[in-house]
Design a protein around this motif. Structure first.
Motif, short mmCIF file in Angstrom:
data_model
loop_
_atom_site.label_atom_id
_atom_site.label_comp_id
_atom_site.label_asym_id
_atom_site.label_seq_id
_atom_site.Cartn_x
_atom_site.Cartn_y
_atom_site.Cartn_z
N PHE A 12 -5.23 27.24 176.31
CA PHE A 12 -4.43 27.41 175.41
C PHE A 12 -3.17 26.64 175.30
O PHE A 12 -2.57 26.09 175.86
CB PHE A 12 -4.64 29.04 175.83
CG PHE A 12 -3.09 29.41 176.81
CD1 PHE A 12 -1.72 29.33 177.15
CD2 PHE A 12 -3.41 30.36 178.09
CE1 PHE A 12 -1.30 29.09 177.88
CE2 PHE A 12 -3.55 30.13 179.63
CZ PHE A 12 -2.31 29.79 179.20
N PRO A 13 -2.69 26.40 173.75
CA PRO A 13 -1.63 25.48 173.90
C PRO A 13 -0.32 25.59 174.70
O PRO A 13 -0.34 26.59 175.33
CB PRO A 13 -1.27 25.87 172.03
CG PRO A 13 -2.20 26.68 171.80
CD PRO A 13 -3.12 27.20 172.76
N GLU A 14 -0.29 24.18 174.52
CA GLU A 14 1.04 24.19 175.96
C GLU A 14 0.85 24.45 177.62
O GLU A 14 1.86 25.12 178.54
CB GLU A 14 2.11 25.26 176.01
CG GLU A 14 3.02 25.05 174.02
CD GLU A 14 2.87 23.68 173.90
OE1 GLU A 14 4.21 22.80 175.25
OE2 GLU A 14 2.93 23.16 172.98
N GLU A 15 -0.66 24.92 177.69
CA GLU A 15 -1.00 25.21 179.05
C GLU A 15 -1.20 23.25 179.79
O GLU A 15 -1.15 22.76 179.40
CB GLU A 15 -2.64 25.82 179.43
CG GLU A 15 -2.84 25.62 180.40
CD GLU A 15 -4.63 26.60 180.71
OE1 GLU A 15 -4.82 26.26 181.51
OE2 GLU A 15 -4.47 27.61 179.46
N ASN A 16 -0.88 23.28 181.49
CA ASN A 16 -0.16 22.17 181.59
C ASN A 16 -2.82 21.54 181.97
O ASN A 16 -3.25 22.28 181.72
CB ASN A 16 -1.00 22.43 183.61
CG ASN A 16 1.29 22.31 183.43
OD1 ASN A 16 1.93 22.52 182.48
ND2 ASN A 16 1.57 22.91 184.66
N ALA A 17 -2.30 19.81 181.88
CA ALA A 17 -3.60 20.18 181.79
C ALA A 17 -3.76 19.18 182.41
O ALA A 17 -3.87 18.10 182.68
CB ALA A 17 -4.16 18.81 180.17
N GLU A 18 -4.45 20.16 183.11
CA GLU A 18 -4.84 19.72 185.20
C GLU A 18 -6.74 19.43 185.29
O GLU A 18 -6.95 18.98 186.06
CB GLU A 18 -4.53 20.03 185.74
CG GLU A 18 -2.98 20.58 185.99
CD GLU A 18 -2.11 21.92 186.71
OE1 GLU A 18 -3.02 22.95 186.34
OE2 GLU A 18 -0.80 22.09 186.21
N LYS A 19 -7.31 19.72 183.78
CA LYS A 19 -8.52 19.82 184.35
C LYS A 19 -9.12 19.35 183.42
O LYS A 19 -9.11 19.69 181.46
CB LYS A 19 -9.37 21.45 184.20
CG LYS A 19 -8.42 22.00 186.32
CD LYS A 19 -9.18 24.01 185.73
CE LYS A 19 -8.62 23.83 187.10
NZ LYS A 19 -8.33 25.54 187.10
N ILE A 20 -11.11 19.25 183.82
CA ILE A 20 -12.03 18.27 181.85
C ILE A 20 -12.61 19.85 182.54
O ILE A 20 -13.36 20.13 183.38
CB ILE A 20 -12.46 17.21 183.23
CG1 ILE A 20 -11.17 16.17 182.91
CG2 ILE A 20 -13.20 16.50 181.50
CD1 ILE A 20 -10.10 16.13 181.62
N TYR A 21 -13.72 19.37 181.38
CA TYR A 21 -14.43 21.29 180.70
C TYR A 21 -15.93 20.49 180.81
O TYR A 21 -15.85 19.82 179.57
CB TYR A 21 -14.11 22.08 180.25
CG TYR A 21 -12.76 22.22 180.98
CD1 TYR A 21 -13.06 23.81 181.45
CD2 TYR A 21 -12.25 22.08 180.26
CE1 TYR A 21 -11.28 24.05 182.21
CE2 TYR A 21 -10.54 22.84 180.62
CZ TYR A 21 -10.19 23.61 181.58
OH TYR A 21 -9.53 24.05 182.37
N LEU A 22 -17.24 21.28 181.36
CA LEU A 22 -18.32 20.44 180.44
C LEU A 22 -19.06 22.14 180.54
O LEU A 22 -19.23 22.65 181.02
CB LEU A 22 -18.96 19.85 182.02
CG LEU A 22 -20.91 19.74 181.54
CD1 LEU A 22 -21.17 18.76 180.50
CD2 LEU A 22 -21.28 18.85 182.11
N ILE A 23 -19.59 22.25 179.54
CA ILE A 23 -20.28 22.84 179.04
C ILE A 23 -21.65 23.19 179.27
O ILE A 23 -22.92 22.42 179.36
CB ILE A 23 -20.54 23.56 177.40
CG1 ILE A 23 -19.13 23.64 177.15
CG2 ILE A 23 -21.23 25.03 177.28
CD1 ILE A 23 -19.17 23.21 175.51
#
Length: 194
Positions: A12-23
């Motif tokens: 969600f917005p403002e969460e720390n951007a620490e991961k990348i995701y693959l579907i």
């Protein structure tokens, strides 16, 4: 790998951007809410697509949300440090990631221009042409697009209502420019789609 159900938030917005995701399976909606509470959908992604990639460019906090748009969605999470190590060691992988980010930015710029200067029918046709280029399967002069988008999804992506999208799809079908079913759209002649 994590399994999700429709409506679950991955970030969600403002969460720390620490991961990348693959579907690995399913569908994920990327968007944000305006100050007035209106939802803006930036993308609806499906199997094989990557998201959260702005962390690679230095995004520290998420500016958008990622919400699961279909039950039984499976997403693979990779820590940012692991991705950066892979990129450092593998130039082909690194180039692919930067190319993907560039294409996403270019697509968002086209979408913004379209929302500002084009009517809904033109935006829908541009959307169909983009899908044909990204996912289309050429069959003679026709192009078959297999997808998992609802009319509401398409409406969100082009800045319209579901009813307007339904009406325009029916008009295109009556004009014999397209044929569509729930998860397939057949474009009769992409050069004459208008």
């Amino acid at each position: 790998m994590n399994a999700y159900k429709k409506g679950d938030l991955i970030y969600f917005p403002e969460e720390n951007a620490e991961k990348i995701y693959l579907i690995a399976q399913g569908k994920v909606k990327i968007g944000y809410n305006t100050k007035d509470g209106d939802e803006v959908v930036k993308a609806i992604l499906t199997k094989g697509e990557l998201f959260g990639e702005m962390a690679i460019l230095g995004e520290e906090k998420r500016s958008e949300y990622a919400m699961v748009a279909e039950d039984n969605t499976i997403v693979c999470q990779v820590g940012l440090e692991n991705v950066q190590e892979l990129m450092k060691d593998n130039k082909v992988f690194s180039f692919s990631i930067y190319k993907l980010i560039g294409m996403r930015i270019e697509k968002l710029e086209r979408k913004l221009e379209s929302l500002m200067f084009k009517d809904v029918r033109t935006r829908l046709i541009d959307f169909l042409k983009d899908m044909a280029q990204d996912r289309g399967e050429k069959i003679g002069y026709e192009i078959l697009i297999r997808h998992s988008l609802t009319q509401k999804d398409i409406a969100s992506l082009i800045g319209s209502s579901r009813q307007t999208v339904a009406k325009l799809l029916n008009e295109l079908k009556e004009d014999n420019q397209i044929h569509y079913r729930r998860n397939r759209i057949l474009i009769r002649d992409i050069d004459n789609l208008k």
